[in-house]
Scaffold this motif. Sequence first.
Motif, short mmCIF file in Angstrom:
data_model
loop_
_atom_site.label_atom_id
_atom_site.label_comp_id
_atom_site.label_asym_id
_atom_site.label_seq_id
_atom_site.Cartn_x
_atom_site.Cartn_y
_atom_site.Cartn_z
N GLN A 1 0.43 -1.49 -0.18
CA GLN A 1 0.22 0.47 0.23
C GLN A 1 0.59 1.55 -0.19
OE1 GLN A 1 -2.58 0.33 3.52
NE2 GLN A 1 -4.12 2.08 2.57
N LEU A 2 0.58 1.83 -0.74
CA LEU A 2 1.11 3.37 -1.23
C LEU A 2 0.53 4.47 -0.50
CD1 LEU A 2 2.62 3.17 -4.02
CD2 LEU A 2 4.30 2.96 -2.16
N VAL A 3 0.70 5.52 0.43
CA VAL A 3 -0.59 7.17 0.82
C VAL A 3 0.96 8.10 0.85
CG1 VAL A 3 -1.61 7.62 3.21
CG2 VAL A 3 -1.11 5.14 3.19
N GLU A 4 -0.15 8.88 0.61
CA GLU A 4 0.83 10.30 -0.01
C GLU A 4 0.51 11.06 0.95
OE1 GLU A 4 -0.71 8.88 -4.04
OE2 GLU A 4 -0.96 8.86 -2.38
N CYS A 20 5.79 10.25 0.35
CA CYS A 20 4.68 8.54 -0.52
C CYS A 20 5.31 7.81 0.88
CB CYS A 20 5.26 8.11 -1.80
SG CYS A 20 4.81 7.09 -2.52
N ALA A 22 4.99 3.51 2.51
CA ALA A 22 4.53 2.11 1.73
C ALA A 22 4.86 1.30 3.10
CB ALA A 22 6.23 1.86 0.21
N TYR A 93 0.10 12.27 -7.37
CA TYR A 93 0.05 10.55 -6.71
C TYR A 93 0.90 9.89 -6.87
CZ TYR A 93 -5.13 10.75 -8.17
OH TYR A 93 -6.60 11.17 -8.82
N TRP A 111 -0.84 1.91 -6.79
CA TRP A 111 -0.95 3.90 -7.07
C TRP A 111 -0.99 3.81 -5.30
CZ3 TRP A 111 0.73 6.66 -10.35
CH2 TRP A 111 0.70 5.98 -11.97
N GLY A 112 -0.75 4.93 -5.33
CA GLY A 112 -1.19 6.24 -3.84
C GLY A 112 -3.10 6.54 -4.05
N GLN A 113 -3.23 7.29 -3.40
CA GLN A 113 -4.85 7.22 -3.39
C GLN A 113 -5.56 8.44 -3.96
OE1 GLN A 113 -3.44 7.44 -0.34
NE2 GLN A 113 -3.70 9.75 0.49
#
Length: 121
Positions: A1-4, A20, A22, A93, A111-113
């Motif tokens: 999971q990727l989170v920006e 970003c 992970a 993103y 991809w992040g959100q």
Amino acid sequence: QLVESGGGLVQPGGSLRLSCAASGFTLDDYAVGWFRQAPGKEREGVSCIRADDGSLYYADSVKGRFTISRDNAKNTVYLQMNSLKPEDTAVYYCAAGSWIRLCLRGVSDYWGQGTQVTVSS
């Protein structure tokens, strides 16, 4: 999971740093890219950092203003954005993948959100 994270509202000429982060995999095994999409426009590549040799790519529109970097200990990639302009307004993103698929073709399964960046006075 990727989170920006790190987006927001900033005045022209200001700065923001996007992160970003992970989870579930080691980010430094992958090329990581930042992309953005403004309303009514296609997604465009902003910057990429390669996994093996750290090669960097910047779109012409952000060269000299944006800097991509990694912190492997934090499993995080950053995008430092300086001298921001109204035309930088977009959802940003991050994505991870191979250099060829991600950075040359803009294709990734991860991809992040997205995080909103708005540059306005």
